[in-house]
Design a protein around this motif. Sequence first.
Motif, PDB file in Angstrom:
ATOM      1  N   ALA A 271       0.882  -1.168   0.000  1.00  0.00           N
ATOM      2  CA  ALA A 271       0.000   0.000   0.000  1.00  0.00           C
ATOM      3  C   ALA A 271       0.917   1.214   0.000  1.00  0.00           C
ATOM      4  CB  ALA A 271      -0.896  -0.004   1.225  1.00  0.00           C
ATOM      5  N   LYS A 272       0.467   2.301  -0.614  1.00  0.00           N
ATOM      6  CA  LYS A 272       1.298   3.501  -0.712  1.00  0.00           C
ATOM      7  C   LYS A 272       0.488   4.744  -0.362  1.00  0.00           C
ATOM      8  CE  LYS A 272       4.093   1.575  -4.444  1.00  0.00           C
ATOM      9  NZ  LYS A 272       4.437   1.660  -5.871  1.00  0.00           N
ATOM     10  N   LEU A 273       1.152   5.680   0.277  1.00  0.00           N
ATOM     11  CA  LEU A 273       0.616   7.023   0.501  1.00  0.00           C
ATOM     12  C   LEU A 273       1.551   7.958  -0.239  1.00  0.00           C
ATOM     13  CD1 LEU A 273      -1.343   8.989   1.862  1.00  0.00           C
ATOM     14  CD2 LEU A 273       0.177   8.974   3.858  1.00  0.00           C
ATOM     15  N   VAL A 274       1.054   8.579  -1.328  1.00  0.00           N
ATOM     16  CA  VAL A 274       1.917   9.349  -2.226  1.00  0.00           C
ATOM     17  C   VAL A 274       1.562  10.834  -2.197  1.00  0.00           C
ATOM     18  CG1 VAL A 274       2.235   7.342  -3.732  1.00  0.00           C
ATOM     19  CG2 VAL A 274       0.469   8.982  -4.278  1.00  0.00           C
ATOM     20  N   ARG A 275       2.598  11.667  -2.395  1.00  0.00           N
ATOM     21  CA  ARG A 275       2.390  13.105  -2.494  1.00  0.00           C
ATOM     22  C   ARG A 275       3.535  13.740  -3.256  1.00  0.00           C
ATOM     23  NH1 ARG A 275       4.358  16.455   2.278  1.00  0.00           N
ATOM     24  NH2 ARG A 275       5.799  15.116   3.408  1.00  0.00           N
ATOM     25  N   VAL A 276       3.326  14.972  -3.681  1.00  0.00           N
ATOM     26  CA  VAL A 276       4.326  15.716  -4.430  1.00  0.00           C
ATOM     27  C   VAL A 276       4.813  16.863  -3.554  1.00  0.00           C
ATOM     28  CG1 VAL A 276       4.686  17.202  -6.453  1.00  0.00           C
ATOM     29  CG2 VAL A 276       3.423  15.053  -6.668  1.00  0.00           C
ATOM     30  N   LEU A 277       6.128  16.958  -3.398  1.00  0.00           N
ATOM     31  CA  LEU A 277       6.719  18.026  -2.594  1.00  0.00           C
ATOM     32  C   LEU A 277       6.864  19.310  -3.402  1.00  0.00           C
ATOM     33  CD1 LEU A 277       9.481  15.896  -0.826  1.00  0.00           C
ATOM     34  CD2 LEU A 277       7.196  16.483   0.022  1.00  0.00           C
ATOM     35  N   SER A 278       7.251  19.164  -4.686  1.00  0.00           N
ATOM     36  CA  SER A 278       7.336  20.329  -5.576  1.00  0.00           C
ATOM     37  C   SER A 278       7.012  19.885  -6.988  1.00  0.00           C
ATOM     38  CB  SER A 278       8.727  20.958  -5.517  1.00  0.00           C
ATOM     39  OG  SER A 278       9.702  20.059  -6.003  1.00  0.00           O
TER      40      SER A 278
ATOM     41  N   TYR B  21      -3.926   7.761  -1.256  1.00  0.00           N
ATOM     42  CA  TYR B  21      -3.666   6.482  -0.610  1.00  0.00           C
ATOM     43  C   TYR B  21      -4.082   5.386  -1.578  1.00  0.00           C
ATOM     44  CZ  TYR B  21      -4.011   2.343   2.234  1.00  0.00           C
ATOM     45  OH  TYR B  21      -3.874   1.062   2.712  1.00  0.00           O
ATOM     46  N   ILE B  22      -3.132   4.500  -1.873  1.00  0.00           N
ATOM     47  CA  ILE B  22      -3.346   3.403  -2.809  1.00  0.00           C
ATOM     48  C   ILE B  22      -3.181   2.098  -2.030  1.00  0.00           C
ATOM     49  CG2 ILE B  22      -2.556   2.357  -4.961  1.00  0.00           C
ATOM     50  CD1 ILE B  22      -1.136   5.197  -5.422  1.00  0.00           C
ATOM     51  N   PRO B  23      -4.254   1.344  -1.825  1.00  0.00           N
ATOM     52  CA  PRO B  23      -4.136   0.108  -1.040  1.00  0.00           C
ATOM     53  C   PRO B  23      -3.392  -0.990  -1.798  1.00  0.00           C
ATOM     54  CG  PRO B  23      -6.377   0.366  -1.833  1.00  0.00           C
ATOM     55  CD  PRO B  23      -5.614   1.588  -2.277  1.00  0.00           C
TER      56      PRO B  23
ATOM     57  N   THR C 268       9.824  20.138 -13.461  1.00  0.00           N
ATOM     58  CA  THR C 268      10.379  19.056 -12.645  1.00  0.00           C
ATOM     59  C   THR C 268       9.375  18.747 -11.533  1.00  0.00           C
ATOM     60  OG1 THR C 268      11.551  20.549 -11.131  1.00  0.00           O
ATOM     61  CG2 THR C 268      12.797  19.738 -13.045  1.00  0.00           C
ATOM     62  N   ALA C 269       9.564  17.610 -10.879  1.00  0.00           N
ATOM     63  CA  ALA C 269       8.708  17.259  -9.744  1.00  0.00           C
ATOM     64  C   ALA C 269       9.500  16.399  -8.765  1.00  0.00           C
ATOM     65  CB  ALA C 269       7.454  16.520 -10.202  1.00  0.00           C
ATOM     66  N   GLU C 270       9.249  16.662  -7.500  1.00  0.00           N
ATOM     67  CA  GLU C 270       9.817  15.847  -6.435  1.00  0.00           C
ATOM     68  C   GLU C 270       8.659  15.076  -5.812  1.00  0.00           C
ATOM     69  OE1 GLU C 270      13.251  16.414  -3.054  1.00  0.00           O
ATOM     70  OE2 GLU C 270      12.260  18.183  -3.904  1.00  0.00           O
ATOM     71  N   PHE C 271       8.761  13.758  -5.838  1.00  0.00           N
ATOM     72  CA  PHE C 271       7.678  12.850  -5.483  1.00  0.00           C
ATOM     73  C   PHE C 271       8.094  12.070  -4.239  1.00  0.00           C
ATOM     74  CE2 PHE C 271       5.078   9.028  -6.064  1.00  0.00           C
ATOM     75  CZ  PHE C 271       3.885   9.552  -6.521  1.00  0.00           C
ATOM     76  N   PHE C 272       7.174  11.933  -3.279  1.00  0.00           N
ATOM     77  CA  PHE C 272       7.477  11.262  -2.014  1.00  0.00           C
ATOM     78  C   PHE C 272       6.371  10.269  -1.700  1.00  0.00           C
ATOM     79  CE2 PHE C 272       6.965  10.926   2.582  1.00  0.00           C
ATOM     80  CZ  PHE C 272       8.255  10.664   2.998  1.00  0.00           C
TER      81      PHE C 272
END
Length: 181
Positions: free
Chosen positions: A71-78, A112-114, A127-131
């Motif tokens: 499972a993932k919890l994803v977000r973009v910082l920039s 949130y991706i189960p 550009t993008a910073e992904f966390f």
Amino acid sequence: MIFKETKLKGCFIIEPKVFSDNRGYFMESYNKEIFDSGIGEPVNFVQDNQSFSSRGVIRGLHYQIGNHAQAKLVRVLSGRVLDVAVDLRKGSPSFGEYVAVELSGQNKKQLYIPRGFAHGFAVLSETAEFFYKCDNYYNKESEGGILYNDSTLNINWELPLSEHLISEKDSVLPKFKDANL
């Protein structure tokens, strides 16, 4: 935090409360008690990952199978990305369907991706910073993937074809019908 379940059961868009003033902003990006309550089940995240990518990069569609599913919890910082989750749960009413959500450093939304989903994203900004957080450790032998432009899924990546930047590994992934699920 506001939790909105998507059309894919168990997959949530999460909007944090952001407190802004002339100095900048503050937000709580993760609180285990609030998170578990918001999605309706406990999740124990054990690994954090971060990537930096240029415009046009499409990463995915990736997943882990068996005991190593994540499972993932994803977000973009920039920056900005189009984030995509595909339901791979056999027997699910939404099997083979996807959701796409714009995540950005500006909107601060999370997805949130189960377990039982494939995941990918396309970079829409320069550009993008992904966390992201994972609830299971990466295991190379359990790695799976689906070709990002499979016509069965018909995902609109919101980028002109001429801008797609795909890794060699991702460009030879199987189609959905041939994937090891």
